[in-house]
Design an enzyme around this catalytic site. Structure first.
Site, short mmCIF file in Angstrom:
data_model
loop_
_atom_site.label_atom_id
_atom_site.label_comp_id
_atom_site.label_asym_id
_atom_site.label_seq_id
_atom_site.Cartn_x
_atom_site.Cartn_y
_atom_site.Cartn_z
CG HIS A 9 -1.97 -1.02 1.22
ND1 HIS A 9 -3.31 -0.72 1.17
CD2 HIS A 9 -1.90 -2.38 1.23
CE1 HIS A 9 -4.02 -1.84 1.16
NE2 HIS A 9 -3.18 -2.85 1.19
CG ASP A 107 -4.69 2.27 2.13
OD1 ASP A 107 -5.57 1.58 1.59
OD2 ASP A 107 -3.48 2.04 2.00
#
Length: 297
Positions: A9, A107
């Protein structure tokens, strides 16, 4: 930008930050000290546009010392890393209030981020590095393993895309050990202003259209992402046969798969399909168009 504490990520988020910075925008990239130190160095022309902000990870019971990313722990300990990430809410709030940012790209996991941003008065963007099928398949109606190993009822067309039994069992095992945990799948951009996804619309147009219908807000692609089950449907990939109960596979299965795709006539179609899709994966013009659309919005 405040990505989840996993390099799968962190790196895509940094790549997006670079693309935005190339347009002349200033970005604060927020993470923990060790993670930031492990990120690739910025080129001189971008160093003045991207500022790394280090937030110390709060101490959490059962999370070992010096753990700051998923790579540092086995899967059953990730739940405690999530708890520590969630506990960054207070220092993140202080930073957002003091930095006077216009947009917050957040996120997975941070189910409270969009509400927080709204209270502070800044715009929020859920940046999702996962694939469209992953988001569409995460239907809150589903509650048991058996519900996830078949295609979601939200999918309006025929597909084999669904979770594997062994992957869902692992998720359920972790959640059952931590009753306060909320399934990640319920955290996805409920109240954000826009959704930004890591993929191109040309590869999976039906999935993209469904995603827009579900969110009922603007969804902007920024680059390419793939889903192994979708690749299998399109005959651009072939999954290694695995035991559905535990995910194990044999060396013979790997050898047979390689032989099929590389040698046997039956596998020729996979090689040809991959050649045809190469332009979708390596198209800088399309990438530029996506980033311009994001910047314009």
């Amino acid at each position: 930008m405040f990505p989840w504490l996993a390099f799968g990520h962190l790196i895509p988020s940094l790549e997006l930050a670079k693309l935005i910075a190339q347009k002349g925008h200033h970005i604060s990239f927020v993470s923990t000290p060790r993670n930031i130190e492990c990120l690739p160095k910025l080129s001189p022309n971008l160093a003045s546009f991207i500022k790394f902000m280090k937030l110390a990870l709060p101490k959490v019971d059962n999370l070992p010392e010096n753990v700051e990313a998923t790579i540092d722990v086995p899967y059953d300990v990730v739940q405690y890393l999530k708890k520590a990430y969630d506990d960054l809410k207070e220092p993140l709030t202080c930073f957002l209030k003091s930095s006077k940012v216009d947009w917050h790209f957040y996120d997975l996991i941070l189910f409270w981020a969009d509400t927080l941003d709204s209270k502070i008065g800044i715009k929020s963007s859920f940046y999702n590095i996962c694939t469209s099928p992953f988001l569409i398949g995460d239907d809150p109606v589903r509650a048991k393993i058996k519900d996830f190993i078949v295609p979601s009822s939200r999918i309006s067309f025929s597909t084999i895309v669904a979770y594997r039994h062994f992957k869902m069992k692992r998720n359920f095992d972790v959640v059952s050990d931590n009753d306060s945990s909320i399934f990640d799948m319920y955290h996805f951009g409920v109240n954000c202003d826009i959704v930004v996804i890591k993929r191109c619309t040309e590869f999976k147009p039906k999935w993209f259209e469904m995603l827009e219908n579900i969110y009922q807000k603007l969804v902007i692609p920024v680059d390419h992402g793939l889903n192994s089950r979708v690749l299998e449907v399109k005959k651009m990939g072939y999954s290694i046969p695995k035991n559905e109960r535990d995910g194990s596979f044999t060396s013979d299965a790997v050898a047979n798969l390689i032989r099929l795709v590389m040698v046997e006539e039956e596998g020729r179609i996979y090689m040809e399909k991959v050649k045809n899709v190469k332009d979708l994966c390596l198209n800088s013009v399309r990438q530029e168009k996506y980033i311009n659309k994001l910047q314009h919005y």
